[in-house]
Structure formats: C-alpha cells, structure tokens
Design a protein around this motif. Structure first.
Motif, PDB file in Angstrom:
ATOM      1  N   MET A   1      92.070  -1.041  37.761  1.00 44.28           N
ATOM      2  CA  MET A   1      92.469   0.329  37.437  1.00 44.28           C
ATOM      3  C   MET A   1      91.301   1.263  37.722  1.00 44.28           C
ATOM      4  O   MET A   1      90.235   1.132  37.117  1.00 44.28           O
ATOM      5  CB  MET A   1      92.866   0.430  35.955  1.00 44.28           C
ATOM      6  CG  MET A   1      93.320   1.825  35.537  1.00 44.28           C
ATOM      7  SD  MET A   1      93.645   1.937  33.761  1.00 44.28           S
ATOM      8  CE  MET A   1      95.009   0.785  33.591  1.00 44.28           C
ATOM      9  N   GLU A   2      91.489   2.190  38.646  1.00 43.47           N
ATOM     10  CA  GLU A   2      90.458   3.176  38.966  1.00 43.47           C
ATOM     11  C   GLU A   2      90.665   4.417  38.114  1.00 43.47           C
ATOM     12  O   GLU A   2      91.662   5.119  38.244  1.00 43.47           O
ATOM     13  CB  GLU A   2      90.506   3.551  40.454  1.00 43.47           C
ATOM     14  CG  GLU A   2      89.965   2.466  41.364  1.00 43.47           C
ATOM     15  CD  GLU A   2      89.751   2.989  42.775  1.00 43.47           C
ATOM     16  OE1 GLU A   2      89.267   4.134  42.923  1.00 43.47           O
ATOM     17  OE2 GLU A   2      90.092   2.262  43.713  1.00 43.47           O
ATOM     18  N   ILE A   3      89.692   4.695  37.250  1.00 47.33           N
ATOM     19  CA  ILE A   3      89.767   5.872  36.387  1.00 47.33           C
ATOM     20  C   ILE A   3      89.012   6.996  37.088  1.00 47.33           C
ATOM     21  O   ILE A   3      87.823   7.224  36.855  1.00 47.33           O
ATOM     22  CB  ILE A   3      89.188   5.573  34.991  1.00 47.33           C
ATOM     23  CG1 ILE A   3      89.899   4.359  34.384  1.00 47.33           C
ATOM     24  CG2 ILE A   3      89.335   6.779  34.078  1.00 47.33           C
ATOM     25  CD1 ILE A   3      89.326   3.909  33.061  1.00 47.33           C
ATOM     26  N   ASP A   4      89.715   7.680  37.985  1.00 46.64           N
ATOM     27  CA  ASP A   4      89.093   8.714  38.788  1.00 46.64           C
ATOM     28  C   ASP A   4      89.848  10.030  38.629  1.00 46.64           C
ATOM     29  O   ASP A   4      90.734  10.156  37.778  1.00 46.64           O
ATOM     30  CB  ASP A   4      89.041   8.292  40.265  1.00 46.64           C
ATOM     31  CG  ASP A   4      90.409   7.877  40.801  1.00 46.64           C
ATOM     32  OD1 ASP A   4      91.436   8.184  40.140  1.00 46.64           O
ATOM     33  OD2 ASP A   4      90.469   7.259  41.876  1.00 46.64           O
ATOM     34  N   LEU A   5      89.508  11.007  39.451  1.00 44.48           N
ATOM     35  CA  LEU A   5      90.127  12.327  39.347  1.00 44.48           C
ATOM     36  C   LEU A   5      91.631  12.260  39.575  1.00 44.48           C
ATOM     37  O   LEU A   5      92.408  12.909  38.865  1.00 44.48           O
ATOM     38  CB  LEU A   5      89.477  13.280  40.365  1.00 44.48           C
ATOM     39  CG  LEU A   5      89.939  14.736  40.293  1.00 44.48           C
ATOM     40  CD1 LEU A   5      89.629  15.344  38.939  1.00 44.48           C
ATOM     41  CD2 LEU A   5      89.274  15.555  41.407  1.00 44.48           C
ATOM     42  N   MET A   6      92.087  11.461  40.542  1.00 42.39           N
ATOM     43  CA  MET A   6      93.504  11.318  40.818  1.00 42.39           C
ATOM     44  C   MET A   6      94.235  10.738  39.609  1.00 42.39           C
ATOM     45  O   MET A   6      95.345  11.163  39.261  1.00 42.39           O
ATOM     46  CB  MET A   6      93.728  10.430  42.042  1.00 42.39           C
ATOM     47  CG  MET A   6      95.196  10.138  42.341  1.00 42.39           C
ATOM     48  SD  MET A   6      96.140  11.631  42.734  1.00 42.39           S
ATOM     49  CE  MET A   6      95.483  11.982  44.369  1.00 42.39           C
ATOM     50  N   PHE A   7      93.600   9.768  38.971  1.00 41.86           N
ATOM     51  CA  PHE A   7      94.200   9.152  37.778  1.00 41.86           C
ATOM     52  C   PHE A   7      94.428  10.203  36.695  1.00 41.86           C
ATOM     53  O   PHE A   7      95.525  10.318  36.147  1.00 41.86           O
ATOM     54  CB  PHE A   7      93.282   8.042  37.250  1.00 41.86           C
ATOM     55  CG  PHE A   7      93.688   7.513  35.904  1.00 41.86           C
ATOM     56  CD1 PHE A   7      94.703   6.577  35.782  1.00 41.86           C
ATOM     57  CD2 PHE A   7      93.058   7.966  34.751  1.00 41.86           C
ATOM     58  CE1 PHE A   7      95.091   6.097  34.539  1.00 41.86           C
ATOM     59  CE2 PHE A   7      93.434   7.493  33.504  1.00 41.86           C
ATOM     60  CZ  PHE A   7      94.449   6.561  33.400  1.00 41.86           C
ATOM     61  N   PHE A   8      93.416  10.992  36.386  1.00 43.83           N
ATOM     62  CA  PHE A   8      93.556  11.983  35.320  1.00 43.83           C
ATOM     63  C   PHE A   8      94.488  13.120  35.710  1.00 43.83           C
ATOM     64  O   PHE A   8      95.176  13.684  34.855  1.00 43.83           O
ATOM     65  CB  PHE A   8      92.189  12.524  34.925  1.00 43.83           C
ATOM     66  CG  PHE A   8      91.374  11.562  34.108  1.00 43.83           C
ATOM     67  CD1 PHE A   8      91.756  11.226  32.820  1.00 43.83           C
ATOM     68  CD2 PHE A   8      90.244  10.954  34.639  1.00 43.83           C
ATOM     69  CE1 PHE A   8      91.026  10.331  32.066  1.00 43.83           C
ATOM     70  CE2 PHE A   8      89.505  10.067  33.897  1.00 43.83           C
ATOM     71  CZ  PHE A   8      89.893   9.746  32.604  1.00 43.83           C
ATOM     72  N   ALA A   9      94.521  13.461  37.007  1.00 44.68           N
ATOM     73  CA  ALA A   9      95.422  14.528  37.460  1.00 44.68           C
ATOM     74  C   ALA A   9      96.875  14.163  37.198  1.00 44.68           C
ATOM     75  O   ALA A   9      97.717  15.039  36.963  1.00 44.68           O
ATOM     76  CB  ALA A   9      95.201  14.802  38.941  1.00 44.68           C
ATOM     77  N   LEU A  10      97.194  12.872  37.236  1.00 37.90           N
ATOM     78  CA  LEU A  10      98.555  12.425  36.974  1.00 37.90           C
ATOM     79  C   LEU A  10      98.747  12.014  35.515  1.00 37.90           C
ATOM     80  O   LEU A  10      99.772  12.309  34.900  1.00 37.90           O
ATOM     81  CB  LEU A  10      98.893  11.245  37.889  1.00 37.90           C
ATOM     82  CG  LEU A  10     100.369  10.854  37.992  1.00 37.90           C
ATOM     83  CD1 LEU A  10     101.200  12.003  38.550  1.00 37.90           C
ATOM     84  CD2 LEU A  10     100.517   9.635  38.885  1.00 37.90           C
ATOM     85  N   ALA A  11      97.744  11.350  34.953  1.00 36.95           N
ATOM     86  CA  ALA A  11      97.891  10.783  33.610  1.00 36.95           C
ATOM     87  C   ALA A  11      97.942  11.851  32.525  1.00 36.95           C
ATOM     88  O   ALA A  11      98.739  11.741  31.587  1.00 36.95           O
ATOM     89  CB  ALA A  11      96.744   9.813  33.321  1.00 36.95           C
ATOM     90  N   ILE A  12      97.129  12.892  32.620  1.00 32.33           N
ATOM     91  CA  ILE A  12      97.091  13.896  31.554  1.00 32.33           C
ATOM     92  C   ILE A  12      98.430  14.619  31.408  1.00 32.33           C
ATOM     93  O   ILE A  12      98.990  14.661  30.306  1.00 32.33           O
ATOM     94  CB  ILE A  12      95.931  14.892  31.773  1.00 32.33           C
ATOM     95  CG1 ILE A  12      94.594  14.184  31.523  1.00 32.33           C
ATOM     96  CG2 ILE A  12      96.069  16.103  30.843  1.00 32.33           C
ATOM     97  CD1 ILE A  12      93.377  15.016  31.844  1.00 32.33           C
ATOM     98  N   PRO A  13      99.003  15.184  32.492  1.00 30.35           N
ATOM     99  CA  PRO A  13     100.316  15.812  32.308  1.00 30.35           C
ATOM    100  C   PRO A  13     101.404  14.816  31.922  1.00 30.35           C
ATOM    101  O   PRO A  13     102.323  15.156  31.158  1.00 30.35           O
ATOM    102  CB  PRO A  13     100.607  16.453  33.670  1.00 30.35           C
ATOM    103  CG  PRO A  13      99.672  15.819  34.635  1.00 30.35           C
ATOM    104  CD  PRO A  13      98.478  15.404  33.851  1.00 30.35           C
ATOM    105  N   ALA A  14     101.321  13.569  32.408  1.00 27.91           N
ATOM    106  CA  ALA A  14     102.323  12.557  32.044  1.00 27.91           C
ATOM    107  C   ALA A  14     102.282  12.275  30.551  1.00 27.91           C
ATOM    108  O   ALA A  14     103.329  12.197  29.885  1.00 27.91           O
ATOM    109  CB  ALA A  14     102.081  11.274  32.832  1.00 27.91           C
ATOM    110  N   VAL A  15     101.099  12.137  29.995  1.00 25.64           N
ATOM    111  CA  VAL A  15     100.957  11.844  28.563  1.00 25.64           C
ATOM    112  C   VAL A  15     101.385  13.055  27.727  1.00 25.64           C
ATOM    113  O   VAL A  15     102.025  12.900  26.678  1.00 25.64           O
ATOM    114  CB  VAL A  15      99.503  11.436  28.249  1.00 25.64           C
ATOM    115  CG1 VAL A  15      99.283  11.336  26.740  1.00 25.64           C
ATOM    116  CG2 VAL A  15      99.186  10.090  28.897  1.00 25.64           C
TER     117      VAL A  15
END
Length: 250
Positions: A1-15
C-alpha cells in the motif's frame, strides 16, 4: 500500500462521504468508500483499511441517535448477520482478488439500482411488516455483503422500510446494527490477515476525515435534502462499480 498524494486525494473524500452517510443518511452508502479505494488498492486492502474507520464512525454516530432505534429490528438483523459474516469469512479465504473486484462492483451498481427502484416506486415497502424470519434472512445477506464489501445496507433497508418507521428511527437502527456487525467482522479480519501495519497507519491519518464526515452527516440529517447527497453518491458508485467490473473481467 503506497501512502502517497494520490492515496490521500482519493481516500480523504471517500472517508468523508462514508462518514456523512453513517452520520445522517441511513449508513447504506457508507460502503461507497470501498469501491473508490479499490480503484487504487487491492480489494482486501480496501476493506481492511475501511473497517477501523467505519467502527470509529459507528461509535461517533451512536451518541446523537442513542435510544432512538427499533431495538427488536436491530436484534433480528444482528443475530441474522452472525452466519452471514461466517460465510463471508470463508468466501474471502478462498476467492481470488478479481472475484472481489467483480463482487464489489456488482454490489455498488446493484445498490444504485435498488435505491432508484425505491425512488421510482418500482420497489415498495411491504404492505405488512416483514416478520422476524424475513429480518433474519436480510441479516444473513447483509452480514455476508458487509464482510466482503462493507455493503450491508440494502438487505437491512428492505427489512426496516417494511416496518414504516420514521427516518430518525431508521437512521438510529442502522447505526446500532452496523456497529454490532462491524464488531463481529474485526476478529475474522484479524485472523485472515486483512489488516496490515500500513493500513493501520493510514487509518490513524484518516481519523480526522472520519470524525468530520460523521459530524457533517448528523448536521445534514436535519438540514439538507437527501437528493443532492445521494445523486453524487450514486454517480460515484456507478462509475467505480463499472470500472471494478471491467478490471475483474479483463
């Protein structure tokens, strides 16, 4: 699991979307975060990442709805979910990742079809409330789909809507029900190795998004029409569900 900018760009609004659903709109669309995350993570990573956050959302949402639930309906669904979770755990152990992509995508699109059917009057609450057997069956199906994709809402909704309860009682009952079901899932997830150190570290960083989402959902429950929220959610579910099904089949 890469915790990078792309991850947070998708994960934050999803959560945040999941938290809004948990806090104010029946919890049914809370699983929308899973198909979104499954676009960039393996299906097991996506469900493993979301479970601790969903459990936190459950606890956060319990207080404003405390005691407003239909206790008998919640108990029937929770007891029915026990064998459903067990079947989900066995299924997860032996299924390939593409099977989960296909299942998560199909559940996402099926959820939209179910909700649109309700809005258009094609799917209507039963004239008589469903009995405990119907609720137990809904619990079994909900427990299974919740285990593999966190999407236990539609089966539970069929049972709860047949009881013709008001939206606050419905919301409170789903919060209590999925708090219990998510607790059931924690042990099997741990045993099956679905949790990882990377997912737990990511969870800690996403806690503020989960809490903010639930807070927004509680406020929105009383202030904002459901149509706007669900229009956005349904669009996301159709797009992500279609993409996951395509990836699974190609």
């Amino acid at each position: 699991m890469e915790i990078d900018l792309m991850f947070f760009a998708l994960a934050i609004p999803a959560v945040i979307f999941a938290g809004i659903s948990k806090g104010g709109f029946g919890s049914g669309a809370a699983f929308a975060a899973t198909p979104l995350l499954a676009l960039i993570l393996e299906p097991g990573q996506a469900v493993g990442l979301m479970l601790p956050l969903l459990m936190l959302m459950d606890v956060t949402a319990l207080k404003p709805y405390w005691g407003k639930w239909d206790g008998r309906a919640a108990l029937v669904l929770i007891l029915g979910a026990v064998p459903g979770v067990a079947v989900g755990a066995a299924f997860y152990r032996y299924a390939e990742p593409d099977v989960f992509r296909l299942l998560i995508g199909a559940v996402a699109i099926g959820f939209v079809i179910f909700q649109l059917g309700r809005k258009l009057g094609v799917i209507r609450p039963a004239r008589r409330p469903m009995g405990d057997l119907g609720g137990a069956i809904a619990g079994v199906v909900g427990g299974f789909t919740s285990f593999v994709s966190h999407a236990g809402g539609p089966p539970a909704a069929v049972f709860l809507l047949s009881r013709r309860i008001d939206k606050t009682t419905y919301q409170a009952t789903t919060v209590l029900t999925f708090w219990a079901i998510n607790l059931m899932k924690f042990g099997p997830y741990l045993f099956l190795g679905i949790f990882t150190w990377d997912s737990l570290k990511a969870d800690l960083m996403l806690v503020p998004a989960a809490v903010v989402g639930v807070w927004l959902g509680v406020k929105a429950h009383y202030l904002i029409p459901e149509r706007l929220y669900f229009t956005i959610t349904y669009t996301l579910l159709v797009l992500t569900g279609t993409k996951l099904i395509w990836d699974a089949l190609t």
